[in-house]
Each structure stands twice: as structure tokens, then as C-alpha cells.
Design an enzyme around this catalytic site. Structure first.
Site, PDB file in Angstrom:
ATOM      1  N   TYR A  38      27.888   6.694  14.747  1.00  0.00           N
ATOM      2  CA  TYR A  38      27.336   8.120  15.619  1.00  0.00           C
ATOM      3  C   TYR A  38      27.514   8.599  13.689  1.00  0.00           C
ATOM      4  O   TYR A  38      28.754   9.047  13.447  1.00  0.00           O
ATOM      5  CB  TYR A  38      28.569   8.158  16.267  1.00  0.00           C
ATOM      6  N   GLY A  39      26.708   8.181  12.895  1.00  0.00           N
ATOM      7  CA  GLY A  39      27.644   8.766  11.665  1.00  0.00           C
ATOM      8  C   GLY A  39      25.682   9.541  11.167  1.00  0.00           C
ATOM      9  O   GLY A  39      26.134  10.818  10.884  1.00  0.00           O
ATOM     10  N   VAL A  40      24.885   9.072  10.508  1.00  0.00           N
ATOM     11  CA  VAL A  40      23.992   9.960  10.221  1.00  0.00           C
ATOM     12  C   VAL A  40      22.692  10.183  10.834  1.00  0.00           C
ATOM     13  O   VAL A  40      22.500  11.648  11.641  1.00  0.00           O
ATOM     14  CB  VAL A  40      23.192   9.340   8.397  1.00  0.00           C
ATOM     15  N   ASP A 100      22.377   0.684   6.894  1.00  0.00           N
ATOM     16  CA  ASP A 100      22.067  -0.881   6.516  1.00  0.00           C
ATOM     17  C   ASP A 100      23.150  -1.842   6.580  1.00  0.00           C
ATOM     18  O   ASP A 100      23.056  -2.968   6.979  1.00  0.00           O
ATOM     19  CB  ASP A 100      20.828  -0.495   5.429  1.00  0.00           C
ATOM     20  N   GLN A 103      24.958  -2.554   9.800  1.00  0.00           N
ATOM     21  CA  GLN A 103      23.815  -3.680  10.549  1.00  0.00           C
ATOM     22  C   GLN A 103      24.642  -4.930   9.837  1.00  0.00           C
ATOM     23  O   GLN A 103      24.431  -5.603  10.734  1.00  0.00           O
ATOM     24  CB  GLN A 103      22.502  -3.018  10.397  1.00  0.00           C
ATOM     25  N   HIS A 124      15.137   2.516  11.036  1.00  0.00           N
ATOM     26  CA  HIS A 124      14.890   2.298   9.340  1.00  0.00           C
ATOM     27  C   HIS A 124      13.922   0.819   9.626  1.00  0.00           C
ATOM     28  O   HIS A 124      14.472   0.131   9.748  1.00  0.00           O
ATOM     29  CB  HIS A 124      16.317   2.182   8.681  1.00  0.00           C
ATOM     30  N   ASP A 208      10.021   5.017   2.856  1.00  0.00           N
ATOM     31  CA  ASP A 208      11.652   5.759   2.973  1.00  0.00           C
ATOM     32  C   ASP A 208      11.812   5.586   1.729  1.00  0.00           C
ATOM     33  O   ASP A 208      12.109   5.953   0.762  1.00  0.00           O
ATOM     34  CB  ASP A 208      12.009   5.000   4.629  1.00  0.00           C
TER      35      ASP A 208
END
Length: 348
Positions: A38-40, A100, A103, A124, A208
Site C-alpha cells: 500500500y505504497g505507490v 521491486d 518483492q 512492473h 519503463d
């Protein structure tokens, strides 16, 4: 799926008209969507899905500022807000929206919750594309899909609330159930995509990382600094230098480009500006294209990925980031920007 012509090249795209929200809801009517992180991206995607009527739960580390933000946004502990492992176990679709680096750190615990038939969703292509570096290799009996909004989670949410959509890419890396594509498209509609264009995990992350380091963020920030410094060194005031470097671009010219393209923006400027822009455009292209090729090569070789992994995994990463951002914020350029923004009519 429609085929649209983009400058002579046909692409597969999905429009809201052919895959409306009602179809997306029907497609996922029996699914529990677990948003992990629940960040970006997490808040925007989770809230849009919830507001669109999907069955959504959130998984977030506790205690944390993001856990508190989730509560402020109306998620209820024990009802639709859980720790990461519990949410991943409950979800039939697991939206892996941690950073990332995070994760990588959480992967083994999350992987254990991926029972056959579930869908693992990314926004992503990083973790899958650079699997030799990240160790993220999903089980063979789950769908692995991607929807990547072309903007920040904040923009995604703001545009949703304004009744607009943010263009997004989608991809299927692994189709274990035969439903991977329709799950991905339904989720894309649910999170608020304007339209969805087909890609691959590798192409998504290559474009990206190049874009973020290039015209979206890194290159434009560097160009701003270079022009501002030249104007200041040649005797122009901070206000004049900032207005000619940033304010006019963001407030006047880029909205025209967004509306109808670069040629239309040129056509709506003075003939002196048109001539100068057309004459210098090629010089800037020639100067920067070799740099963009170097950047893309670094991305394709995994060098940029490794830099991110090494840097973002350090215990003091957030402290170092805060210091780098403080230096930008306190530079004369962006101090001038703060003052100029305060003088806009809507702020007075």
C-alpha cells in the site's frame, strides 16, 4: 480486441467500449483480489477496484505508515486489511504491488501462498524479467499477468475520481488456467485504465526503466537544471529563469501538446518561437540520442536493475533518498518554483 493504427503500425488494444466495467465485474465475480503493498501503486489500484465494486482486500506490513494510511482510506483490520501472508492466502488474485526490492525480500513467503489456479499480478515487469537477479520464479500452475498504468498511483486515483482513465499496458507471462488474458484485462478495466495496449513483461520493463531515467523524470530534471543554471549565470533573475524553464512548459505548452500534439503546440506559438524550436530540435536530438542508446543498453543488460536492487535493499536507503530529495527541494531552482507556484492566481 481491436487493432488500431499508430503511425502506420497496428497494435492490439482493448477499449472500455468492448470490455466495459460490467463485463469485468462478471469476469471476476468469484475472485478475491488481494492487493499486496500500500505504497505507490497499491492505494490507487485498490481504491479504484473497491469503488468499482470488486471484492478487494489489502495486505500490508504492520506496523507501518502504509498500514495506517490504509486504515485512513477506510480499510478495516480483520475484515479487508490483513498482514501480507494472510491476504495472499485469502486472495485468488494476488496483486504484487510492493516495491521491486520489497518483492525480492518477501517472495518466498508469498510464493508459499500461491496455490494452483491463482493469478499473480504485477504492475512492473522487473521481478519476472530479471528473475536471475530477483529470484522471483512463479509456480507453473498459476497465471502470471501484468497491468501497468502509465503513470503514478496518485495520478491513477486522481484521474479515476475525475471520471477519466489512465492508459495502461497489459501482458500475460504464464497462462495456467486458460483465463489469464481475460483476468488481466478485467483487472485493467477495474483499476481505471483508459485503454489497454498489449506488451510483454520484458518490453514493459525495458521501456519503463528507459522512460523513467529519460524524458519522464531523469532527463527532464537534468535539462531543467542545465537551462536554469545557464540563465542564472547570464544574469537572469530566479523568477525569470524558472518561468522560462519550468512554469511556461508545464502550465502553458505541455497542456497544448497533450491536447493535440507537438505540431499543434508549435502552431499556437509565435513564428519566432516556431522557427527557433524547429531549428534547434535536431541539435538536441543528435546530442541526446546516443545517451538514450547507452541508457537502453544498460537497461537491457540488467545493469540498471542491479543498481536498483543493490541501492534499494540497503537499510539506510530511505534516509539516503530523503537527503537526495532534500538537496533538490532546497536548490534555488525549486525554491524559486515554490514561490512561483504560490503566486498562481488559484493560490491567491
Amino acid at each position: 480486441m481491436a487493432k488500431l493504427n499508430f503511425g502506420g503500425v497496428e497494435e492490439n488494444v482493448v477499449m472500455r467500449e468492448e470490455f466495459p466495467l460490467e463485463k469485468a465485474l462478471e469476469t471476476l465475480k468469484d475472485e478475491t483480489i488481494a492487493v499486496i503493498g500500500y505504497g505507490v501503486q497499491g492505494p490507487g489500484q485498490a481504491l479504484n477496484l473497491r469503488d468499482n465494486g470488486f471484492n478487494v482486500i489489502v495486505g500490508q506490513r504492520q506496523p507501518s505508515a502504509s498500514w495506517d494510511k490504509a486504515i485512513d482510506d477506510g480499510w478495516e483490520p480483520g475484515k479487508n486489511l490483513f498482514d501480507i501472508e494472510t491476504a495472499a492466502e485469502k486472495g485468488s488474485i494476488v496483486m504484487y504491488l510492493l516495491s521491486d526490492a520489497a518483492q525480492i525480500a518477501v517472495w518466498e513467503k508469498l510464493k508459499a501462498k500461491l496455490s494452483p489456479g491463482k493469478a499473480l499480478y504485477f504492475s512492473h515487469g522487473f521481478g519476472i524479467t530479471y528473475k536471475e537477479r530477483t529470484g522471483i520464479i512463479p509456480p507453473s500452475d498459476v497465471d502470471v499477468i501484468l497491468v501497468a498504468p502509465k503513470g503514478s498511483g496518485t495520478s491513477l486515483r486522481r484521474m479515476f475520481l475525475a471520471g477519466r482513465g489512465l492508459n495502461s499496458s497489459y501482458a500475460v507471462h504464464q497462462d495456467a488456467t486458460g483465463r489469464a488474458a481475460e483476468r488481466a484485462i478485467a483487472l485493467g478495466i477495474g483499476v481505471g485504465a483508459g485503454y489497454l495496449f498489449e506488451t510483454t513483461f520484458k518490453k514493459e520493463v525495458y521501456s519503463d526503466l528507459t522512460g523513467e531515467r529519460g524524458t519522464l523524470m531523469g532527463a527532464i530534471a537534468g535539462i531543467f537544471e542545465a537551462q536554469y543554471e545557464v540563465l542564472r549565470e547570464r544574469g537572469h533573475t530566479p523568477s525569470e529563469a524558472f518561468n522560462e524553464t519550468v512554469e511556461e512548459l508545464t502550465q502553458s505548452l505541455m497542456p497544448l501538446v497533450a491536447e493535440n500534439g507537438m505540431d499543434w503546440m508549435f502552431a499556437n506559438c509565435s513564428t519566432t518561437a516556431q522557427r527557433g524550436a524547429l531549428d534547434w530540435k535536431g541539435k538536441f536530438k543528435d546530442a541526446t540520442k546516443p545517451l538514450f542508446n547507452d541508457l537502453y543498453d544498460n537497461v537491457a543488460a540488467g545493469e540498471e536493475a542491479q543498481i536498483s536492487i543493490d541501492s534499494n535493499s540497503k537499510d539506510d536507503y530511505r534516509d539516503n533518498l530523503a537527503e537526495e530529495l532534500r538537496e533538490i527541494r532546497e536548490s534555488e531552482l525549486w525554491q524559486a518554483g515554490r514561490t512561483v507556484r504560490s503566486l498562481r492566481p488559484e493560490n491567491n
